[in-house]
Design a protein around this motif. Structure first.
Motif, PDB file in Angstrom:
ATOM      1  N   ALA A  50      -4.107   7.867  -7.254  1.00 21.58           N
ATOM      2  CA  ALA A  50      -5.153   7.724  -6.044  1.00 21.58           C
ATOM      3  C   ALA A  50      -6.058   8.639  -6.119  1.00 21.58           C
ATOM      4  CB  ALA A  50      -4.204   8.351  -4.847  1.00 21.58           C
ATOM      5  N   ILE A  51      -7.286   8.588  -5.374  1.00 23.56           N
ATOM      6  CA  ILE A  51      -8.419   9.210  -5.453  1.00 23.56           C
ATOM      7  C   ILE A  51      -9.129   9.557  -4.132  1.00 23.56           C
ATOM      8  CG2 ILE A  51      -9.733   7.325  -6.010  1.00 23.56           C
ATOM      9  CD1 ILE A  51     -11.427   9.089  -7.737  1.00 23.56           C
ATOM     10  N   ASN A  52      -9.647  10.594  -3.666  1.00 24.65           N
ATOM     11  CA  ASN A  52     -10.219  10.846  -2.162  1.00 24.65           C
ATOM     12  C   ASN A  52     -11.532  10.128  -2.230  1.00 24.65           C
ATOM     13  OD1 ASN A  52     -11.777  12.801  -3.768  1.00 24.65           O
ATOM     14  ND2 ASN A  52     -11.778  14.014  -1.912  1.00 24.65           N
ATOM     15  N   THR A  57     -10.592  14.861  -5.724  1.00 23.30           N
ATOM     16  CA  THR A  57      -9.135  15.112  -5.691  1.00 23.30           C
ATOM     17  C   THR A  57      -8.410  13.767  -6.216  1.00 23.30           C
ATOM     18  OG1 THR A  57      -9.228  16.666  -3.965  1.00 23.30           O
ATOM     19  CG2 THR A  57      -7.063  15.747  -4.651  1.00 23.30           C
ATOM     20  N   THR A  58      -7.438  14.050  -7.211  1.00 22.62           N
ATOM     21  CA  THR A  58      -6.839  12.652  -7.729  1.00 22.62           C
ATOM     22  C   THR A  58      -5.212  13.048  -7.695  1.00 22.62           C
ATOM     23  OG1 THR A  58      -7.148  13.463  -9.981  1.00 22.62           O
ATOM     24  CG2 THR A  58      -8.681  11.910  -9.169  1.00 22.62           C
ATOM     25  N   HIS A  59      -4.509  12.014  -7.823  1.00 27.19           N
ATOM     26  CA  HIS A  59      -3.245  11.996  -7.680  1.00 27.19           C
ATOM     27  C   HIS A  59      -2.586  11.024  -8.778  1.00 27.19           C
ATOM     28  CE1 HIS A  59       1.095  12.159  -6.444  1.00 27.19           C
ATOM     29  NE2 HIS A  59       0.968  10.845  -6.444  1.00 27.19           N
ATOM     30  N   TYR A  60      -1.558  11.581  -9.435  1.00 29.56           N
ATOM     31  CA  TYR A  60      -1.003  10.410 -10.443  1.00 29.56           C
ATOM     32  C   TYR A  60       0.490  10.444 -10.565  1.00 29.56           C
ATOM     33  CZ  TYR A  60      -5.677  10.350 -12.777  1.00 29.56           C
ATOM     34  OH  TYR A  60      -7.152  10.141 -12.916  1.00 29.56           O
ATOM     35  N   GLY A  98      -6.703   0.881  -0.053  1.00 33.90           N
ATOM     36  CA  GLY A  98      -7.627   1.730   0.523  1.00 33.90           C
ATOM     37  C   GLY A  98      -7.329   2.307   1.963  1.00 33.90           C
ATOM     38  N   ASP A  99      -7.251   3.450   2.482  1.00 33.68           N
ATOM     39  CA  ASP A  99      -7.244   4.035   3.748  1.00 33.68           C
ATOM     40  C   ASP A  99      -8.100   5.157   3.716  1.00 33.68           C
ATOM     41  OD1 ASP A  99      -6.087   4.296   6.240  1.00 33.68           O
ATOM     42  OD2 ASP A  99      -4.246   3.159   5.491  1.00 33.68           O
ATOM     43  N   ILE A 105      -2.785   7.114   1.356  1.00 29.00           N
ATOM     44  CA  ILE A 105      -2.519   6.596   0.154  1.00 29.00           C
ATOM     45  C   ILE A 105      -1.301   7.011  -0.664  1.00 29.00           C
ATOM     46  CG2 ILE A 105      -3.356   5.945  -2.069  1.00 29.00           C
ATOM     47  CD1 ILE A 105      -5.198   4.635   0.190  1.00 29.00           C
ATOM     48  N   ILE A 106      -1.034   8.270  -0.750  1.00 29.00           N
ATOM     49  CA  ILE A 106       0.027   8.790  -1.386  1.00 29.00           C
ATOM     50  C   ILE A 106       1.116   8.522  -0.749  1.00 29.00           C
ATOM     51  CG2 ILE A 106       1.284  10.786  -2.000  1.00 29.00           C
ATOM     52  CD1 ILE A 106      -1.601  12.016  -2.602  1.00 29.00           C
ATOM     53  N   ALA A 107       1.130   8.645   0.647  1.00 27.03           N
ATOM     54  CA  ALA A 107       2.581   8.008   1.579  1.00 27.03           C
ATOM     55  C   ALA A 107       2.721   6.439   1.164  1.00 27.03           C
ATOM     56  CB  ALA A 107       2.394   8.300   2.815  1.00 27.03           C
ATOM     57  N   GLY A 108       1.898   5.686   0.897  1.00 29.58           N
ATOM     58  CA  GLY A 108       1.883   4.266   0.610  1.00 29.58           C
ATOM     59  C   GLY A 108       2.167   3.653   2.144  1.00 29.58           C
ATOM     60  N   GLY A 109       2.948   2.631   2.423  1.00 29.57           N
ATOM     61  CA  GLY A 109       3.168   1.780   3.450  1.00 29.57           C
ATOM     62  C   GLY A 109       2.343   1.022   3.849  1.00 29.57           C
TER      63      GLY A 109
END
Length: 124
Positions: A50-52, A57-60, A98-99, A105-109
């Motif tokens: 994910a990316i802001n 900021t990124t998340h993997y 996208g949201d 994004i990290i939370a999903g759903g």
């Protein structure tokens, strides 16, 4: 509302690389946090990266750290996922989403925008 279309999937040998692209349309794209998700047959959907909104900021997922890189080009309305050192367990349909925030994004759903997906198959 942002419309998303993925491309770049295909068949690759283990150890190889692919770059997935997500083309976005809509004025709000540059304010969206974006993510890549994947779903393998018989498995639940999982977040990959994910990316802001500005790429700062990124998340993997732990499973792809050091191998995959998410990036974005807001001027071109594009998000990318560079996938290196691919493994058979990376085989899945990959979705762009996208949201409004990275946390969403990290939370999903049920996120605001989803692409149709692109198949990635990694052979051993």
């Amino acid at each position: 509302q942002v419309q998303l279309v993925e491309s770049g999937g295909g068949l690759v040998q283990a150890g190889g690389s692919l770059r997935l692209s997500c083309a976005a349309s809509g004025r709000t794209f540059s304010t969206y946090a974006m993510g890549w998700f994947r779903q393998a047959p018989g498995k639940e959907r999982e977040i990959v990266a994910a990316i802001n909104w500005d790429g700062g900021t990124t998340h993997y997922a732990d499973s792809v750290k050091g191998r995959f890189t998410i990036s974005r080009d807001n001027a071109q309305n594009m998000v990318y996922l560079q996938m290196n050192s691919l493994k058979p367990e990376d085989t899945a349909v990959y979705y762009c989403a996208g949201d409004r925030t990275l946390a969403y994004i990290i939370a999903g759903g049920k996120l605001e925008s989803w692409g149709q997906g692109t198949q990635v198959t990694v052979s051993s």
